[in-house]
Design an enzyme around this catalytic site. Structure first.
Site: not given
Ligand code: ZN
Lengths: 348, 130
Positions: A81, A113, A154, A237, A242, A246, A299
């Protein structure tokens, strides 16, 4: 024809900035940020590093492991990107620096990504059809978030390179299958000429990241006739720690399967570099017969899933180039003012 | 400017020098004539390994405009293992460099022709195993 990975290599710039330091500048309490993101520090490129230089260093390491003549590489794709030029390919710079030119086809890829893993799929097709002997795919980024935005904690820099081939004795990781899940989902975007991306806030979670990663993982396992128990490792990814944990737990993976693929807590989100780098850390530790599930996410939105089995050749090649964990542990902390000076084009 | 830099891409990106087939000497930047063999010499392209040692160095505090963001930085003469000596930046802190330090080549941005110009890439060196 069977195709697989014949070489891999990674690169991470040495500079790091801690979440505390960024939070200090913006008057925020770092603890809730660290807890909610599971990110503690991130990599920062030096003032003389960009996606092209990261790609070249990762590519050199992949060539060391593959031990092939670079001129036998017939295709090169760089997914990012953050290509250094708006118009002018990064891939030609990288091809020239790695000694692959002029007998090749190359292009820059963009899909948020997941452009790096899209490059791996294209190379699989070109190698599998016999159009090229080897294909090289690189996922690399020097991601930037707007100053003060949540992404600033991040957005990181790094990349990894994969060389795809079909000679049985050269393959270190056979790719048993790949499956992608793609829809039009506007969770994250950047318009032409704007310096920073925008994101859909809460919209980035359920309908975007989770739906695509889960669908791609399940879709591939269904096609391969596998369950999470058939894999020794998995990697997803990782925009933050978190989401990764998950999604891994939701799919039914255990900590010993997902922990080695997770680098984001001490690396940050390297965008197109994220799954390629996480996978490289697994290859650094893997042994013959290990089976890996890797799922990227871009995305916009889409996920590419891969099912890989390591061969005995992995032992022979892994020590020929620096390991990802060594690159991650080689670090120099900088403060926010040096970070601003180093970050090319940070516009306040 | 763009054309001049394009002609040197192989040299700057890949450390391609030349080797005299007659006496075996290696040159960087490449030469068209071997100064030792003259007419008996025959030169071919030669890729240098990129490994060497710091021969001597200096720390730059007052740089040309385009290198301001790098300050302070180390400029060294690197003696490559094949013999030639070249001037390049070393990616390390000024207090880390020393004469004889083993270094290896890395690919980096060197400078850019303003915000809308060409980005020039090329070689720098870093300490080995770092
Ligand atoms: Zn000679």
């Amino acid at each position: 024809m069977k195709v697989g990975i014949v070489g891999y290599g990674s690169y991470i710039p040495k500079y790091r900035i801690k979440v505390e330091e960024i939070a200090r500048v913006w008057g925020k309490d770092p603890e809730p940020i660290k807890k909610s993101l599971m990110v503690y520090e991130k990599s920062v490129p030096g003032p003389d590093e960009d996606t092209a230089t990261i790609s070249v260093e990762a590519g050199k390491n992949a060539l060391k492991r593959a031990d092939i003549d670079p001129r036998d590489i017939g295709a090169l794709y760089i997914g990012s990107e953050s290509h250094p030029y708006a118009v002018k390919p990064t891939s030609t710079i990288v091809a020239e620096a790695l000694g692959i030119t002029p007998d090749l086809t190359c292009a820059d890829l963009e899909f948020a990504c997941k452009a790096g893993t899209a490059g791996i799929q294209i190379c699989m097709g070109l190698v599998g059809s016999g159009m090229v002997k080897y294909g090289m795919a690189i996922g690399a980024d020097t991601a930037q978030g707007a100053p003060g935005d949540a992404l600033e904690y991040t957005a990181a820099a790094g990349g990894a390179c994969y060389i795809i081939g079909s000679k049985k004795k050269e393959i270190i990781g056979e790719i048993n299958g790949t499956y992608s899940f793609t829809t039009d989902t506007p969770d994250f975007w950047r318009r032409e000429g704007r310096p920073y991306p925008k994101h859909g806030g809460r919209f980035t979670g359920e309908p975007a990241y989770f739906r695509h990663v889960i669908s791609a993982a399940k879709g591939l396992m269904e096609r391969m006739g596998t369950t999470p128990r058939d894999y020794d490792y998995c990697v997803f990814h990782q925009p933050n720690g978190k989401f990764y944990i998950r999604v891994a737990k939701y799919l039914g993976f255990k900590e010993e399967q997902y922990r080695d693929g997770l680098l984001t807590p001490y690396l940050g989100n390297t965008y197109s570099g994220a799954v390629p780098l996480g996978l490289s850390n697994i290859l650094d530790r893997g042994k013959e017969g290990d089976r890996i599930l890797a799922v990227s996410y871009g995305s916009g939105a889409g996920s590419d899933a891969f099912d890989i089995t390591l061969t005995e050749r992995i032992e022979e090649v892994k020590d020929r180039a620096p390991k990802t964990m060594d690159l991650l542990n080689r670090k120099e902390y900088i403060d926010y003012s040096i970070y601003l000076k180093y970050r090319q084009g940070i516009k306040m | 400017m763009v054309v001049r830099s394009w002609r040197h891409i192989k040299e700057r990106y890949c450390l391609i020098g030349s080797r005299c087939k007659t006496c075996g000497r290696i040159f960087f930047p490449s030469r068209n004539i071997c100064p030792y063999c003259r007419r008996r010499g025959e030169l071919e392209e030669y890729k240098l390994s990129g490994r060497g040692k710091v021969y001597t160095y200096s720390v730059v505090h007052v740089p040309p405009k385009e290198f301001e963001r790098m300050v302070p930085y180390v400029i060294a003469i690197v003696e490559l293992e094949e013999g030639p000596r070249i001037t390049a930046q070393i990616d390390c802190k000024p207090e880390e460099v020393y004469i004889g330090m083993p270094v290896e080549v890395v690919f980096r941005r060197i400078k850019e022709d303003g915000e809308d110009g060409i980005i020039h890439y090329g070689y720098k060196f870093k300490p080995v195993n770092y």
